[in-house]
Design a protein around this motif. Sequence first.
Motif, short mmCIF file in Angstrom:
data_model
loop_
_atom_site.label_atom_id
_atom_site.label_comp_id
_atom_site.label_asym_id
_atom_site.label_seq_id
_atom_site.Cartn_x
_atom_site.Cartn_y
_atom_site.Cartn_z
N THR A 33 26.77 -7.47 8.73
CA THR A 33 27.27 -6.16 9.17
C THR A 33 27.21 -5.97 10.69
O THR A 33 28.00 -5.22 11.26
CB THR A 33 26.46 -5.02 8.52
OG1 THR A 33 25.11 -5.06 8.99
CG2 THR A 33 26.48 -5.14 7.00
N GLY A 34 26.25 -6.59 11.35
CA GLY A 34 26.11 -6.48 12.80
C GLY A 34 25.42 -5.21 13.27
O GLY A 34 25.25 -4.99 14.47
N ARG A 35 25.00 -4.36 12.34
CA ARG A 35 24.34 -3.11 12.69
C ARG A 35 23.23 -2.81 11.71
O ARG A 35 23.31 -3.20 10.54
CB ARG A 35 25.34 -1.95 12.71
CG ARG A 35 26.37 -2.02 13.83
CD ARG A 35 27.37 -0.89 13.73
NE ARG A 35 28.17 -0.77 14.95
CZ ARG A 35 29.28 -1.47 15.19
NH1 ARG A 35 29.71 -2.34 14.27
NH2 ARG A 35 29.94 -1.31 16.32
N CYS A 36 22.20 -2.07 12.17
CA CYS A 36 21.06 -1.80 11.29
C CYS A 36 20.45 -0.43 11.59
O CYS A 36 20.22 -0.06 12.75
CB CYS A 36 19.99 -2.88 11.48
SG CYS A 36 18.57 -2.70 10.37
N LEU A 37 20.20 0.31 10.54
CA LEU A 37 19.52 1.60 10.60
C LEU A 37 18.31 1.54 9.68
O LEU A 37 18.42 1.12 8.52
CB LEU A 37 20.46 2.72 10.15
CG LEU A 37 19.86 4.12 10.04
CD1 LEU A 37 19.44 4.64 11.41
CD2 LEU A 37 20.86 5.09 9.39
N VAL A 38 17.15 1.94 10.19
CA VAL A 38 15.91 1.92 9.43
C VAL A 38 15.48 3.35 9.14
O VAL A 38 15.49 4.19 10.05
CB VAL A 38 14.80 1.18 10.21
CG1 VAL A 38 13.49 1.20 9.43
CG2 VAL A 38 15.21 -0.25 10.53
N VAL A 39 15.10 3.63 7.90
CA VAL A 39 14.72 4.99 7.50
C VAL A 39 13.33 4.97 6.90
O VAL A 39 13.04 4.18 6.00
CB VAL A 39 15.72 5.57 6.46
CG1 VAL A 39 15.43 7.06 6.25
CG2 VAL A 39 17.16 5.35 6.89
N GLN A 40 12.44 5.83 7.41
CA GLN A 40 11.11 5.98 6.84
C GLN A 40 10.70 7.43 6.88
O GLN A 40 11.12 8.19 7.76
CB GLN A 40 10.08 5.14 7.60
CG GLN A 40 9.82 5.64 9.03
CD GLN A 40 8.77 4.84 9.77
OE1 GLN A 40 8.73 3.62 9.66
NE2 GLN A 40 7.91 5.52 10.51
N GLU A 41 9.87 7.84 5.93
CA GLU A 41 9.36 9.22 5.91
C GLU A 41 8.21 9.40 6.87
O GLU A 41 7.99 10.49 7.38
CB GLU A 41 8.94 9.58 4.49
CG GLU A 41 8.43 10.99 4.33
CD GLU A 41 8.09 11.34 2.89
OE1 GLU A 41 7.09 12.05 2.68
OE2 GLU A 41 8.82 10.90 1.99
N ALA A 42 7.45 8.35 7.11
CA ALA A 42 6.26 8.43 7.96
C ALA A 42 6.62 8.75 9.40
O ALA A 42 7.78 8.62 9.82
CB ALA A 42 5.49 7.11 7.90
N THR A 43 5.61 9.15 10.18
CA THR A 43 5.82 9.41 11.60
C THR A 43 6.37 8.16 12.29
O THR A 43 6.15 7.04 11.84
CB THR A 43 4.51 9.83 12.27
OG1 THR A 43 3.51 8.85 12.00
CG2 THR A 43 4.03 11.17 11.75
N LYS A 44 7.05 8.36 13.40
CA LYS A 44 7.80 7.28 14.02
C LYS A 44 6.92 6.23 14.70
O LYS A 44 7.08 5.02 14.46
CB LYS A 44 8.77 7.86 15.05
CG LYS A 44 9.70 6.84 15.69
CD LYS A 44 10.71 7.52 16.59
CE LYS A 44 11.73 6.53 17.13
NZ LYS A 44 12.76 7.20 17.97
N THR A 45 5.99 6.68 15.53
CA THR A 45 5.22 5.74 16.34
C THR A 45 4.36 4.82 15.50
O THR A 45 3.58 5.27 14.66
CB THR A 45 4.33 6.51 17.34
OG1 THR A 45 5.16 7.32 18.18
CG2 THR A 45 3.52 5.55 18.19
#
Length: 341
Positions: free
Chosen positions: A272-284
């Motif tokens: 795909t050449g692109r990536c999105l990561v999703v998580q519920e936890a805080t970012k850092t």
Amino acid sequence: MTQGPTKTRNMIEAINDAHRVMMERDETVVVYGEDVGYFGGVFRATAGLQKQFGKTRCFDAPISEGGIVGTAVGMAAYGLKPVIEIQFADYIYPGYDQIVSEVARMRYRTAGEWTMPMVIRSPYGGGIFGGQTHSQSPEALFTHIAGIKTVIPSNPYDAKGLLIAAIEDPDPVVFFEPKRIYNGPFDGHHDRPVTPWSKREEAEVPDGHYTVPLGKAAIVRPGEELTVLAYGTMVHIARAAVEENGIDAEVIDLRTLVPLDIETIEESVKKTGRCLVVQEATKTSGFGAELAALVQERCFYHLEAPVERVTGWDTPYPHAYEWIYFPGPLRMKNALKKVLA
């Protein structure tokens, strides 16, 4: 792998059935924790087990997470297979020292003489207005510790199969259960759960013994435009977002964070050449950061845009603003547009 007749189950029912199947098959499996015996657990995940198998196989423990984990270490070292429940992931911290210092290291410190065939189950994440002490997502703290496997299912079928695989595994497994989708109904298209649980394929759960292998991700939606990596409740959020916005995205349910199915991720991102990561936890320092780094390392010359993340806020868990804290339709839409731009 043996599969019998199926029955429509929500995640709680599937987890309960996994306990039952393994306790019937293996007399060394014991289940305990706070209120898991007579009461059947605060979410009813162990309902009926004490009545069927007796108080020596399913029993209550004192309010001592360190004691619960510590006794499980001894049981596992001497031939039992304890499946312990920490009532909420937020309560796991008093037992964290035992997990890091004993559970994770036992195989290595004894040169393989002793193993730790134990499972630490716990409801995690938000969705019930539990506030700061009943809603945390601490999975990154465990993926950082060598010697522990970390599992997070997103649907009833996987929940049962992964739990059985975890109980049969000779090494310790932390098994986080997203409470937001415990009782179904949730399809990711709404800001809050809807009823009933949509009758999709994953809700049809076989009655008998089967396993979902640890370390194998699932492509829940094939696509060509970009890759979306998610786990737990966020799988439903991600799938709904790409469908609502008409994006031909490939959505991957990680299922296990450790071991991670990096091969499936790498193959998808290179396509795909692109990536999105999703998580519920805080970012850092969340697990999404590890995923972004791995994709960058392995797929750099195939990427057409920076890896993007959608996460919870870097704040203590907000009680009154719980549903704003979660990655939702608007934040997902903006992130999808950004990574495709």
